[in-house]
Design a protein around this motif. Sequence first.
Motif, PDB file in Angstrom:
ATOM      1  N   LEU A  24      16.541  38.557 -22.592  1.00 47.31           N
ATOM      2  CA  LEU A  24      17.654  37.810 -22.015  1.00 47.31           C
ATOM      3  C   LEU A  24      18.147  36.773 -23.012  1.00 47.31           C
ATOM      4  O   LEU A  24      17.366  36.260 -23.810  1.00 47.31           O
ATOM      5  CB  LEU A  24      17.194  37.071 -20.746  1.00 47.31           C
ATOM      6  N   THR A  25      19.428  36.464 -22.923  1.00 53.35           N
ATOM      7  CA  THR A  25      19.951  35.345 -23.703  1.00 53.35           C
ATOM      8  C   THR A  25      19.435  34.059 -23.060  1.00 53.35           C
ATOM      9  O   THR A  25      18.951  34.070 -21.920  1.00 53.35           O
ATOM     10  CB  THR A  25      21.495  35.332 -23.703  1.00 53.35           C
ATOM     11  N   LEU A  26      19.568  32.958 -23.755  1.00 57.41           N
ATOM     12  CA  LEU A  26      19.118  31.679 -23.210  1.00 57.41           C
ATOM     13  C   LEU A  26      19.854  31.341 -21.914  1.00 57.41           C
ATOM     14  O   LEU A  26      19.245  30.903 -20.938  1.00 57.41           O
ATOM     15  CB  LEU A  26      19.308  30.552 -24.235  1.00 57.41           C
ATOM     16  N   LYS A  27      21.156  31.561 -21.873  1.00 60.62           N
ATOM     17  CA  LYS A  27      21.936  31.268 -20.669  1.00 60.62           C
ATOM     18  C   LYS A  27      21.510  32.162 -19.509  1.00 60.62           C
ATOM     19  O   LYS A  27      21.401  31.702 -18.368  1.00 60.62           O
ATOM     20  CB  LYS A  27      23.437  31.427 -20.918  1.00 60.62           C
ATOM     21  N   GLU A  28      21.277  33.440 -19.773  1.00 53.93           N
ATOM     22  CA  GLU A  28      20.810  34.350 -18.725  1.00 53.93           C
ATOM     23  C   GLU A  28      19.456  33.897 -18.194  1.00 53.93           C
ATOM     24  O   GLU A  28      19.226  33.880 -16.978  1.00 53.93           O
ATOM     25  CB  GLU A  28      20.712  35.781 -19.260  1.00 53.93           C
ATOM     26  N   PHE A  29      18.562  33.509 -19.100  1.00 58.60           N
ATOM     27  CA  PHE A  29      17.245  33.032 -18.683  1.00 58.60           C
ATOM     28  C   PHE A  29      17.376  31.780 -17.829  1.00 58.60           C
ATOM     29  O   PHE A  29      16.745  31.663 -16.774  1.00 58.60           O
ATOM     30  CB  PHE A  29      16.341  32.751 -19.895  1.00 58.60           C
ATOM     31  N   GLU A  30      18.182  30.831 -18.271  1.00 59.25           N
ATOM     32  CA  GLU A  30      18.364  29.584 -17.536  1.00 59.25           C
ATOM     33  C   GLU A  30      18.956  29.835 -16.148  1.00 59.25           C
ATOM     34  O   GLU A  30      18.560  29.201 -15.173  1.00 59.25           O
ATOM     35  CB  GLU A  30      19.251  28.604 -18.320  1.00 59.25           C
ATOM     36  N   VAL A  42      21.709  28.743  -1.599  1.00 61.24           N
ATOM     37  CA  VAL A  42      22.948  29.169  -2.251  1.00 61.24           C
ATOM     38  C   VAL A  42      23.326  28.106  -3.267  1.00 61.24           C
ATOM     39  O   VAL A  42      23.432  26.934  -2.936  1.00 61.24           O
ATOM     40  CB  VAL A  42      24.083  29.354  -1.224  1.00 61.24           C
ATOM     41  N   LEU A  43      23.498  28.524  -4.513  1.00 61.61           N
ATOM     42  CA  LEU A  43      23.930  27.607  -5.575  1.00 61.61           C
ATOM     43  C   LEU A  43      25.379  27.929  -5.914  1.00 61.61           C
ATOM     44  O   LEU A  43      25.717  29.065  -6.213  1.00 61.61           O
ATOM     45  CB  LEU A  43      23.040  27.762  -6.811  1.00 61.61           C
ATOM     46  N   THR A  44      26.228  26.909  -5.860  1.00 62.16           N
ATOM     47  CA  THR A  44      27.652  27.122  -6.128  1.00 62.16           C
ATOM     48  C   THR A  44      27.874  27.396  -7.617  1.00 62.16           C
ATOM     49  O   THR A  44      27.061  27.019  -8.459  1.00 62.16           O
ATOM     50  CB  THR A  44      28.495  25.899  -5.721  1.00 62.16           C
ATOM     51  N   ARG A  45      28.993  28.004  -7.899  1.00 71.17           N
ATOM     52  CA  ARG A  45      29.355  28.271  -9.289  1.00 71.17           C
ATOM     53  C   ARG A  45      29.457  26.958 -10.072  1.00 71.17           C
ATOM     54  O   ARG A  45      29.019  26.871 -11.207  1.00 71.17           O
ATOM     55  CB  ARG A  45      30.669  29.037  -9.354  1.00 71.17           C
ATOM     56  N   ASN A  46      30.061  25.949  -9.454  1.00 70.10           N
ATOM     57  CA  ASN A  46      30.212  24.654 -10.140  1.00 70.10           C
ATOM     58  C   ASN A  46      28.855  24.014 -10.427  1.00 70.10           C
ATOM     59  O   ASN A  46      28.655  23.439 -11.494  1.00 70.10           O
ATOM     60  CB  ASN A  46      31.092  23.705  -9.332  1.00 70.10           C
ATOM     61  N   ARG A  62      34.408  31.498 -13.795  1.00 68.88           N
ATOM     62  CA  ARG A  62      34.252  32.925 -14.105  1.00 68.88           C
ATOM     63  C   ARG A  62      33.161  33.144 -15.159  1.00 68.88           C
ATOM     64  O   ARG A  62      32.570  34.202 -15.237  1.00 68.88           O
ATOM     65  CB  ARG A  62      35.576  33.534 -14.587  1.00 68.88           C
ATOM     66  N   THR A  63      32.912  32.138 -15.961  1.00 68.80           N
ATOM     67  CA  THR A  63      31.838  32.207 -16.950  1.00 68.80           C
ATOM     68  C   THR A  63      30.517  32.523 -16.256  1.00 68.80           C
ATOM     69  O   THR A  63      29.737  33.353 -16.732  1.00 68.80           O
ATOM     70  CB  THR A  63      31.721  30.864 -17.704  1.00 68.80           C
ATOM     71  N   VAL A  64      30.270  31.889 -15.125  1.00 67.50           N
ATOM     72  CA  VAL A  64      29.052  32.142 -14.346  1.00 67.50           C
ATOM     73  C   VAL A  64      29.025  33.597 -13.894  1.00 67.50           C
ATOM     74  O   VAL A  64      28.004  34.282 -14.032  1.00 67.50           O
ATOM     75  CB  VAL A  64      28.956  31.192 -13.133  1.00 67.50           C
ATOM     76  N   ASP A  65      30.146  34.081 -13.371  1.00 68.54           N
ATOM     77  CA  ASP A  65      30.214  35.462 -12.877  1.00 68.54           C
ATOM     78  C   ASP A  65      29.904  36.473 -13.974  1.00 68.54           C
ATOM     79  O   ASP A  65      29.185  37.450 -13.747  1.00 68.54           O
ATOM     80  CB  ASP A  65      31.598  35.759 -12.296  1.00 68.54           C
ATOM     81  N   VAL A  66      30.433  36.241 -15.148  1.00 72.40           N
ATOM     82  CA  VAL A  66      30.201  37.149 -16.273  1.00 72.40           C
ATOM     83  C   VAL A  66      28.714  37.166 -16.649  1.00 72.40           C
ATOM     84  O   VAL A  66      28.121  38.232 -16.828  1.00 72.40           O
ATOM     85  CB  VAL A  66      31.067  36.754 -17.493  1.00 72.40           C
ATOM     86  N   TYR A  91      25.823  32.032  -5.702  1.00 69.10           N
ATOM     87  CA  TYR A  91      24.777  33.039  -5.759  1.00 69.10           C
ATOM     88  C   TYR A  91      23.458  32.500  -5.235  1.00 69.10           C
ATOM     89  O   TYR A  91      23.246  31.288  -5.213  1.00 69.10           O
ATOM     90  CB  TYR A  91      24.563  33.485  -7.211  1.00 69.10           C
ATOM     91  N   LYS A  92      22.569  33.433  -4.852  1.00 73.73           N
ATOM     92  CA  LYS A  92      21.221  33.040  -4.473  1.00 73.73           C
ATOM     93  C   LYS A  92      20.272  34.208  -4.696  1.00 73.73           C
ATOM     94  O   LYS A  92      20.682  35.363  -4.781  1.00 73.73           O
ATOM     95  CB  LYS A  92      21.150  32.583  -3.021  1.00 73.73           C
TER      96      LYS A  92
END
Length: 94
Positions: A24-30, A42-46, A62-66, A91-92
Motif C-alpha cells: 500500500l502507499t502511505l496514504k492508503e495505509f493511513e 462513519v468517517l466523513t470525507r472532510n 474526491r481525493t478520498v474517493d480515489v 466511509y466506514k
Amino acid sequence: LEIGELYIDMENYEVFKRNEKIDLTLKEFELLKLLALNRGKVLTRNYLLDKIWGYEYFGETRTVDVHIRYLRKKIETDEEKYIETIRGIGYKIS
C-alpha cells in the motif's frame, strides 16, 4: 489490528491478507488504519482529508474517493468487502 482476513501492523506500516503482504502507499495505509481504528463509525470525507492530508490541503473530497477505490482494489474481492460507502457522507469499516 485484525479485521477479518486483514492484519494491520501499525508499527511497521504493513498490511497482510492471509499472511500475504499487500503493498500500500502511505496514504492508503493511513486511510485503512484510520478506518480500522474507528471501526463501526462513519468517517466523513472532510474528516479523512483533514486527518490524512492535513488542514493545509486545498484539494477536493474526491481525493478520498480515489484513494479508497485504489485501496479496495488491493484488499477486497467480490466476496470480501471491508470498506462501506455511506452515500453523501463518507466511509466506514464494520
